[in-house]
Design a protein around this motif. Structure first.
Motif, PDB file in Angstrom:
ATOM      1  N   LEU A  47      28.826  39.389  43.401  1.00  0.00           N
ATOM      2  CA  LEU A  47      28.706  38.747  42.091  1.00  0.00           C
ATOM      3  C   LEU A  47      30.021  38.843  41.331  1.00  0.00           C
ATOM      4  O   LEU A  47      30.508  37.870  40.753  1.00  0.00           O
ATOM      5  N   SER A  48      30.576  40.033  41.346  1.00  0.00           N
ATOM      6  CA  SER A  48      31.811  40.263  40.613  1.00  0.00           C
ATOM      7  C   SER A  48      32.942  39.400  41.164  1.00  0.00           C
ATOM      8  O   SER A  48      33.692  38.765  40.420  1.00  0.00           O
ATOM      9  N   ALA A  51      32.257  35.737  40.369  1.00  0.00           N
ATOM     10  CA  ALA A  51      32.453  35.471  38.945  1.00  0.00           C
ATOM     11  C   ALA A  51      33.934  35.482  38.595  1.00  0.00           C
ATOM     12  O   ALA A  51      34.404  34.655  37.804  1.00  0.00           O
ATOM     13  N   ALA A  52      34.672  36.408  39.188  1.00  0.00           N
ATOM     14  CA  ALA A  52      36.112  36.470  38.908  1.00  0.00           C
ATOM     15  C   ALA A  52      36.805  35.191  39.377  1.00  0.00           C
ATOM     16  O   ALA A  52      37.642  34.625  38.666  1.00  0.00           O
ATOM     17  N   LEU A  53      36.436  34.730  40.561  1.00  0.00           N
ATOM     18  CA  LEU A  53      37.046  33.492  41.064  1.00  0.00           C
ATOM     19  C   LEU A  53      36.654  32.303  40.186  1.00  0.00           C
ATOM     20  O   LEU A  53      37.483  31.458  39.848  1.00  0.00           O
ATOM     21  N   HIS A  54      35.370  32.260  39.814  1.00  0.00           N
ATOM     22  CA  HIS A  54      34.906  31.156  38.963  1.00  0.00           C
ATOM     23  C   HIS A  54      35.617  31.184  37.621  1.00  0.00           C
ATOM     24  O   HIS A  54      36.034  30.150  37.087  1.00  0.00           O
ATOM     25  N   GLY A  95      26.314  45.398  31.045  1.00  0.00           N
ATOM     26  CA  GLY A  95      27.589  46.043  31.321  1.00  0.00           C
ATOM     27  C   GLY A  95      28.634  45.113  31.870  1.00  0.00           C
ATOM     28  O   GLY A  95      29.785  45.502  32.053  1.00  0.00           O
ATOM     29  N   ALA A  96      28.243  43.875  32.165  1.00  0.00           N
ATOM     30  CA  ALA A  96      29.242  42.928  32.659  1.00  0.00           C
ATOM     31  C   ALA A  96      30.225  42.622  31.536  1.00  0.00           C
ATOM     32  O   ALA A  96      29.834  42.391  30.410  1.00  0.00           O
ATOM     33  N   VAL A 120      36.879  41.036  36.077  1.00  0.00           N
ATOM     34  CA  VAL A 120      35.442  40.971  35.827  1.00  0.00           C
ATOM     35  C   VAL A 120      34.800  42.241  36.369  1.00  0.00           C
ATOM     36  O   VAL A 120      34.939  42.561  37.546  1.00  0.00           O
ATOM     37  N   SER A 121      34.140  42.958  35.484  1.00  0.00           N
ATOM     38  CA  SER A 121      33.432  44.180  35.884  1.00  0.00           C
ATOM     39  C   SER A 121      31.935  43.910  35.851  1.00  0.00           C
ATOM     40  O   SER A 121      31.428  43.333  34.898  1.00  0.00           O
TER      41      SER A 121
END
Lengths: 171, 504
Positions: A47-48, A51-54, A95-96, A120-121
């Motif tokens: 997911l992380s 999401a970071a790539l997106h 926490g994201a 992105v955490s």
């Protein structure tokens, strides 16, 4: 005398069985926990990363939580169960956080074009229960990737001017 | 003694106390071992996931910086066009003034209602001089600016590739210590320069003509709302300017070798009308006496074209057209000294197209053994091999074990358009330069393609990756690192064996 001794052995077997069964329950719950832990960790990592790539593809603009939803198709309901069956004890979006930082600026001394790095955490919780034994832990991960530029069809009015403003503001 | 032993043996055999415990301990030991193995397997999975993530991140970051470089070149191209549009606008204004001069002259000869236009004839003549002065004054600053920007573009094409490697290195370092080595390896041409070549002056001039139309129209929309009712007319006029700039870019931008645009056909009609009116006036036998400042010139023209008492209208038309054409030619002069070879905008390399290998970057990551200390063998099994690679590398940050990367990724930058590269809204002919005039360059991850020329020699890619890592370590730590020829040989040996290079 012999009957009395056999009865005593049956009691010992019973006690031993209880001890062994308890240990088995603990260990098997541990196996389940490890399974869920690694599945959960993998889920959070993917997911992380997605999401970071997106977030980076979208020029590090907007909300990374939104990007998490976009890439994961997340619909964390009240039960906190993910679509892929990975069971999270809490909302995996909790926490994201995200932000874009100018990490290349002055950190390494390497000359750069002041490129932004998306970070992105993502955090999630994993739990397993069985036979009165419960394991639980939180897992989190952070992904980094360089941000892309915002693209524009317009050449001058929004394109050139916004690019120029962006370039100046990053100086 | 023997009797006691013989007596105890059946008792031991018949005593079942502790039997369950023995079996339980045995199976529990197996279970604990299984748990340990499970944890090792999980670590290996997580590690490989992390290694792939790091490889993706460095490849994407390098491609993002490459794309940013292309967008910066686009920005500079557009700035060049904006600067050159000043000259285009002045040249267009000059043409309009020359045409207007003829039209106003005709109005001065029209005794019915042309007085107002005639009054503008003299200011228009002055305006021609002022516009020509403005063109002369701005010539050198514009040329200098174009040359400087072209120089900046050349610098950027050389600076961006190492900046991309530096940026990916910075991102890769964030995965430390779990991932020990992350490095981006661009295609060999992309290591030193972006895929651009000098474009053409004509295309730059065409874009400058568009600027005059687009920017002025937008500015009028926003800054001068009272002119809104005239937007259609203004737009038409500006479109004509843009069209003229495209039809005769050499004239509008002072590019040597061109010819000035031909005077519009309706200009000859105006000249014919003027000569016709002069002939009519000559036929009356009286000189012009309208009180306008042009009376003297008109009377002089009548005298000039009258031979043997007859007004030679053909000679008048020819002479007046020659005069006007010479003014066009004069307006076209003055740009021969420009060094256009060093004032050109960037254009896509003819060898580049979306998906072409020269835009590819390989991302590589490899492990830190501590991260998989529970069971490194499982990571090797994940490589579909039961044997760990033995090559190692020593750099300023310590020893890096394992010559076989654990994560491979491939990324590229591309121009965000539809259809074939040389058609539609991508980079259509005949100029094949349009892609460098829009902010549409983006990075993307692509499927790993080991048939790509970059990866045909995995040994070369890997050894270059490690060399890059060594150089970056040296740059960041200041610690000198010796080139290790033996290491390179070992790496090449390891990675040239296809059974030891695995791609997933």
């Amino acid at each position: 005398m012999r009957a009395k001794r056999r009865a005593a052995e049956r009691g010992a077997v019973f006690i031993e069985a209880i001890i062994v069964v308890i240990f088995f329950i603990v260990a098997l719950t541990g196996v389940t926990y490890f399974h869920k832990l690694y599945v959960g960790k993998l889920r959070v990592m993917r997911l992380s990363r997605a999401a970071a790539l997106h977030y980076a593809i979208n020029a590090c603009q907007g909300s990374a939580s939104g990007d998490l939803s976009a890439v994961g198709g997340l619909s964390p309901g009240p039960s906190g169960t993910e679509g892929n069956g990975a069971d999270f004890g809490s909302d995996p979006l909790a926490g994201a956080s995200s932000d874009a930082q100018s990490a290349l600026k002055g950190q390494s001394g390497i000359s750069s074009l002041n490129a932004q790095i998306a970070r992105v955490s993502t955090a999630g919780a994993v739990a397993a229960q069985g036979g009165g034994v419960a394991y639980g832990s939180k897992t989190n991960t952070t992904s980094w990737v360089g941000c892309a530029d915002k693209t524009s069809n317009d050449q001058y009015t929004t394109g050139l001017i916004s690019q120029a403003i962006s370039a100046i503001s990053e100086l | 003694m023997d009797r006691r032993t013989n007596a105890q043996t059946p008792a031991l055999l018949s005593d079942s106390r502790g039997a369950i415990m023995v079996m339980g301990l045995f199976f529990c030991s197996i279970l604990v071992g299984g748990l340990w193995y499970l944890a090792g397997l999980g670590d290996a999975m997580l590690y490989r996931e992390r290694a792939q993530e790091a490889a993706d991140a460095v490849a994407f970051t390098a491609a993002a910086v490459h794309a940013r470089g292309m967008n910066i070149l686009v920005m500079i191209n557009l700035i060049m066009a904006v600067i050159l549009s000043i000259r285009v606008a002045l040249k267009a204004l000059l043409l309009l003034e020359i045409v207007a001069e003829v039209v106003f002259a005709v109005a001065c000869l029209d005794p019915f209602g042309g007085e107002a236009l005639c009054a503008a004839a003299e200011p228009d003549g002055d305006a021609i001089g002022l516009t020509q002065d403005a063109i002369n004054v701005t010539r050198e600053p514009i040329n200098s600016a174009l040359k400087s920007l072209a120089d900046v573009e050349k610098t950027i094409t050389k600076v961006i590739p190492p900046a991309a490697i530096a940026a990916s290195y910075e991102v890769g370092r964030k995965y430390d210590p779990a991932i020990k080595l992350t490095v981006a390896v661009p295609q060999p041409p992309l290591e030193t320069t972006l895929p651009v070549v000098p474009g053409t002056a004509n295309y730059l001039c065409m874009e400058a003509g568009d600027v005059v139309g687009q920017v002025v129209k937008d500015v009028l929309d926003k800054v001068a709302p009272p002119l809104a009712p005239f937007n259609a007319a203004i737009g038409w006029l500006l479109d004509r300017v843009g069209a003229m700039a495209k039809s005769a870019p050499q004239f509008f931008c002072e590019i040597p070798g061109g010819t000035p645009p031909k005077p519009p056909s309706d200009l000859k009609e105006a000249v014919t009308k003027k000569c016709s009116l002069l002939a009519s006036q000559q036929a009356t036998g009286a000189p012009y006496n309208t009180g306008q400042t042009t009376d003297a010139q008109n009377n002089a023209d009548i005298t000039k074209y009258t031979k043997n008492g007859q007004f030679d209208q053909a000679a008048c038309v020819k002479d007046q057209m020659n005069t006007t054409t010479s003014k066009f030619n004069d307006a076209a002069s003055g740009g021969d000294a420009a060094d256009w070879a060093n004032m050109l905008p960037a254009a896509p390399d003819p060898n580049y197209g979306n998906g072409c290998p020269i835009a590819d970057t390989l991302g590589i990551s490899t492990r830190d053994d501590k991260a998989i200390a529970r069971d490194p063998k499982l990571v090797d099994i994940g490589h579909f091999s039961s044997q760990s690679t033995s090559a190692s590398i020593t750099s300023a940050i310590g020893a890096i074990q394992g010559a076989t990367p654990d994560g491979f990724a491939q990324a590229e930058f591309f121009y965000d358009c539809h259809g074939q590269w040389d058609k539609g809204d991508c980079n259509p002919g005949p100029d094949y330069q349009d892609a460098m005039w829009h902010f549409k360059w983006r990075p993307r991850l692509v499927f790993f393609n080991n048939t790509n020329s970059l990866f045909q020699s995995a040994a070369d890619a890997l050894s270059r990756a490690y060399e890059t890592q060594l150089q970056l370590d040296q740059a960041t730590t200041g610690v000198g690192v010796k080139r290790n020829a033996a290491l390179r040989s070992e790496l090449e040996s390891v990675s040239s064996d296809s059974s030891k290079v695995f791609v997933h």
